[in-house]
Design a protein around this motif. Structure first.
Motif, short mmCIF file in Angstrom:
data_model
loop_
_atom_site.label_atom_id
_atom_site.label_comp_id
_atom_site.label_asym_id
_atom_site.label_seq_id
_atom_site.Cartn_x
_atom_site.Cartn_y
_atom_site.Cartn_z
N ILE A 37 25.50 22.58 -18.24
CA ILE A 37 26.31 23.08 -17.15
C ILE A 37 26.82 22.32 -16.19
N SER A 38 26.07 21.38 -15.64
CA SER A 38 26.28 20.37 -14.65
C SER A 38 26.84 19.15 -15.18
N ASP A 116 21.85 26.94 -13.44
CA ASP A 116 21.47 25.61 -14.13
C ASP A 116 19.91 25.47 -13.90
N GLU A 162 30.66 23.22 -9.47
CA GLU A 162 30.71 22.43 -10.79
C GLU A 162 30.86 21.04 -10.73
#
Length: 237
Positions: A37-38, A116, A162
């Motif tokens: 995700i990150s 996350d 993000e």
């Protein structure tokens, strides 16, 4: 054997102290991992304290902590303490949670939404986020949570990124209208925006159009920590 254990202990303590001293000269990466995700998550030691960063930006306990604290200070300590239920969408390392608890003596329930799970695992390990008794973290997409929640909140903090970008849904009517429905009478919203594209003025204008009626009071704090625009919005109903 006892002497050897003692020597190892002294060596490890000395190494930790050396790293802490060096961190006042430059940031030291103590841990990093890839995240779907990150993309990348890094724990840095800087000025003797841990920070949570991604590849290109600070997520918690650096400049971001000062940005959100400025919004909370604008609302005021007394009003913050009167909030009965607080929602934070975009927890990251939880610096704003610590600010609410430590600097504003907030004992009210704080609900955090974070997509996350890896971030929360690091936040618990390095920042002891899970030891805050009035904080409950939910691993969920903010859009999904706010669309299905039936709770009202006196303070809603929106701090979703993000890496250096902001997801498109943050500026869409559906998401904005959903959290407006969950805002209590006389409640506050803090929206943290970092946008450097040529369409920044239009982004801000379109966002504020959702609050232009007489039911809301808007304060725009510009260039907070140089790069952020902070919007503090109060419901007047």
């Amino acid at each position: 054997m006892y002497k050897l254990a003692n020597l190892i202990y002294i060596y490890l303590v000395s190494l930790i102290m050396l790293k802490k001293i060096l961190s006042y000269l430059y940031p030291i990466t103590v841990y990093s991992e890839k995240s779907i995700i990150s993309k990348e998550l890094k724990i840095l030691l800087y000025n003797g304290n841990y920070l949570l960063d991604t590849t290109n930006t600070n997520y918690s306990y650096g400049s971001l902590e000062k940005v959100l604290k400025k919004g909370l200070n604008f609302i005021g300590n007394k009003i913050i303490q009167e909030k009965r239920n607080i929602l934070v969408m975009g927890v990251a390392g939880g610096s704003v949670i610590k600010t609410l608890v430590n600097d504003f003596n907030c004992n009210q329930p704080i609900t955090g939404i974070e997509l996350d799970a890896n971030i929360i695992r690091l936040a618990n390990k390095y920042f002891e986020l899970n030891k805050i008794p009035n904080f409950n973290c939910i691993i969920d997409d903010a859009q999904h949570f706010i669309a299905h929640s039936d709770q009202n909140f006196d303070l809603i903090i929106i701090d979703i990124f993000e890496d250096m970008s902001m997801p498109d849904f943050l500026f869409e009517s559906k998401f904005i209208n959903n959290y407006k429905k969950r805002l209590s009478n006389k409640g506050h919203i803090i929206f943290n925006m970092m946008w450097s594209g040529p369409d920044k003025r239009d982004k801000i204008s379109n966002f504020l159009n959702h609050f232009e009626d007489k039911n809301y009071q808007i304060q725009h704090l510009k260039s907070v920590e140089k790069y952020n625009d902070l919007f503090v919005i109060q419901s007047l109903d």
